[in-house]
Design an enzyme around this catalytic site. Structure first.
Site, PDB file in Angstrom:
ATOM      1  N   LYS A 115       0.830  -1.211  -0.192  1.00  0.00           N
ATOM      2  CA  LYS A 115       0.016  -0.056   0.126  1.00  0.00           C
ATOM      3  C   LYS A 115       0.809   1.320  -0.040  1.00  0.00           C
ATOM      4  O   LYS A 115       0.598   2.264  -0.347  1.00  0.00           O
ATOM      5  CB  LYS A 115      -1.217   0.107   1.163  1.00  0.00           C
ATOM      6  CG  LYS A 115      -2.125  -0.905   1.024  1.00  0.00           C
ATOM      7  CD  LYS A 115      -3.193  -0.437   1.873  1.00  0.00           C
ATOM      8  CE  LYS A 115      -4.700  -1.374   1.763  1.00  0.00           C
ATOM      9  NZ  LYS A 115      -5.627  -1.088   2.540  1.00  0.00           N
ATOM     10  N   LYS A 197      -5.760 -12.096  -7.599  1.00  0.00           N
ATOM     11  CA  LYS A 197      -6.748 -12.232  -6.726  1.00  0.00           C
ATOM     12  C   LYS A 197      -7.669 -10.880  -7.543  1.00  0.00           C
ATOM     13  O   LYS A 197      -7.311 -10.107  -7.600  1.00  0.00           O
ATOM     14  CB  LYS A 197      -6.378 -11.725  -5.187  1.00  0.00           C
ATOM     15  CG  LYS A 197      -7.753 -11.915  -4.478  1.00  0.00           C
ATOM     16  CD  LYS A 197      -7.322 -11.581  -3.007  1.00  0.00           C
ATOM     17  CE  LYS A 197      -8.541 -10.789  -2.314  1.00  0.00           C
ATOM     18  NZ  LYS A 197      -8.383 -10.153  -0.964  1.00  0.00           N
ATOM     19  N   LYS A 200     -11.527  -5.683  -5.403  1.00  0.00           N
ATOM     20  CA  LYS A 200     -12.821  -4.367  -5.628  1.00  0.00           C
ATOM     21  C   LYS A 200     -11.971  -3.075  -6.110  1.00  0.00           C
ATOM     22  O   LYS A 200     -12.741  -2.182  -6.508  1.00  0.00           O
ATOM     23  CB  LYS A 200     -13.492  -4.156  -4.506  1.00  0.00           C
ATOM     24  CG  LYS A 200     -12.807  -3.926  -3.003  1.00  0.00           C
ATOM     25  CD  LYS A 200     -13.587  -4.024  -1.900  1.00  0.00           C
ATOM     26  CE  LYS A 200     -12.694  -3.754  -0.722  1.00  0.00           C
ATOM     27  NZ  LYS A 200     -13.476  -4.042   0.531  1.00  0.00           N
TER      28      LYS A 200
END
Ligand code: TRP
Length: 333
Positions: A115, A197, A200
């Site tokens: 992140k 993966k 969203k």
């Protein structure tokens, strides 16, 4: 453990539209835990602000996430459903745990590294101590089990380390939680890059099927799903695209991989993709209908938020005051 009752806790961020990966890998399995555990499912809005949020959107998504929990089958009579920021003990315990968590431990968290690379203009202290807030969420309820996706396992491991460390200094303070990975559908992959993966936050929205996508959109996305140059529906590591579609189909229909291979023997990818799209849309239709009803009744959702927060606070207060006392904070009744 609270008294005789084992506790299950999990959280979902209100930071984006939930995907069928969230549904199959997490929320759908949440309901089963309420048969054997005291369950707490939290919309973690305080986690969401570690990256910049638009306030109106964060608020809307908080309502939506709670409504989705309920639409996906979580009965508020059987599960404590609530919003993190409405129970102030989360943030308070996080501070206490911060003082028992090492800089080095947090530096090793892979999600922090990912992140901070992605949001290099905003590497704030909250992003760094995010796993401590997550540990506080879990430990506040003396949680036994934490159903999470594989990407959160490292954070639950850290939570265990923190709990064990405190238990050594202050015996019997915390229940040490176990992470639980979903049995089926543990990892739904991107439709565009099936070795990644399904996320969203993926910029390519064709790679992601959202729980709230309409039928046409769902079918279109599956039609475009990346497969391979063979024409055989077979579950295999060297066929990640087809295997991912088989996983999704299996989760929504309950059919095994063998049964799916037989059902589509001699048929092409076109037929298979359409079948996966239809099965997905059919399974999501009742969830979407219920979601629309819940969202139309804002006062009802707010009443649930209030009730959920009151329930959660009862347990949270008990744990927090126990810790404050052990740490040496003055308590006056
Ligand atoms: N960090 C989790 C995620 O991003 C959400 C979360 C917050 C959570 N607190 C939690 C999950 C406690 C399990 C338990 O998916």
């Amino acid at each position: 453990m609270f008294g005789e009752q084992k506790v299950c806790f999990s959280g979902v961020q209100p930071s984006g539209n939930l995907t069928i990966g969230n549904y199959l890998g997490a929320i759908k399995n949440f309901a089963e835990f309420s048969q054997h555990y005291k369950t707490f499912y939290c919309v973690v809005d305080e986690h969401a602000i570690t990256v910049r949020q638009n306030p109106a959107e964060l608020r809307r998504r908080t309502y939506e996430t709670l409504a989705l929990y309920m639409a996906c089958g979580l009965d508020p009579e059987k599960n404590t459903l609530y919003v993190q920021s409405m129970v102030h003990e989360h943030a308070e315990l996080a501070w206490l745990l911060n003082c028992f968590t090492m800089f080095g431990e947090l530096s090793r968290m892979t999600q922090f590294k990912d992140k901070s690379a992605k949001h290099s203009d905003n590497i704030n202290a909250g992003l760094f101590t995010y796993p401590v807030l997550m540990a506080a969420d879990i430990l506040l309820f003396q949680t036994d089990v934490v159903p999470v996706g594989i990407d959160q396992k490292q954070h639950v491991e850290l939570c265990r380390d923190i709990a064990n460390r405190l238990n050594q200094i202050y015996p019997d303070l915390f229940t040490v939680p176990e992470p639980i990975m979903a049995k089926s559908g543990k990892k739904i992959m991107s439709l565009a890059e099936p070795t990644k993966k399904m996320s969203k936050s993926d910029e390519n929205t064709n790679a992601v099927v959202y729980i709230l996508d309409d039928k046409d959109t769902i079918i279109r996305k599956f039609k475009r799903a990346v497969t391979d140059s063979e024409a055989e529906i077979r579950f295999s590591e060297d066929k990640p695209g087809v295997s991912n579609l088989m996983t999704i189909y299996s989760c929504f229909t309950g059919n095994t991989y063998d049964e799916i291979e037989r059902e589509f023997a001699g048929k092409g990818y076109g037929d298979f993709k359409l079948a996966v799209g239809e099965a997905t849309a059919d399974a999501l239709a009742p969830v979407q209908a219920r979601f629309a009803e819940l969202m139309a009744d804002k006062a009802g959702l707010e009443a649930q938020m209030k009730r959920g927060a009151e329930e959660a606070s009862y347990y949270a207060r008990r744990t927090l005051s126990k810790i404050q006392k052990k740490l040496g904070f003055v308590q006056i009744r």
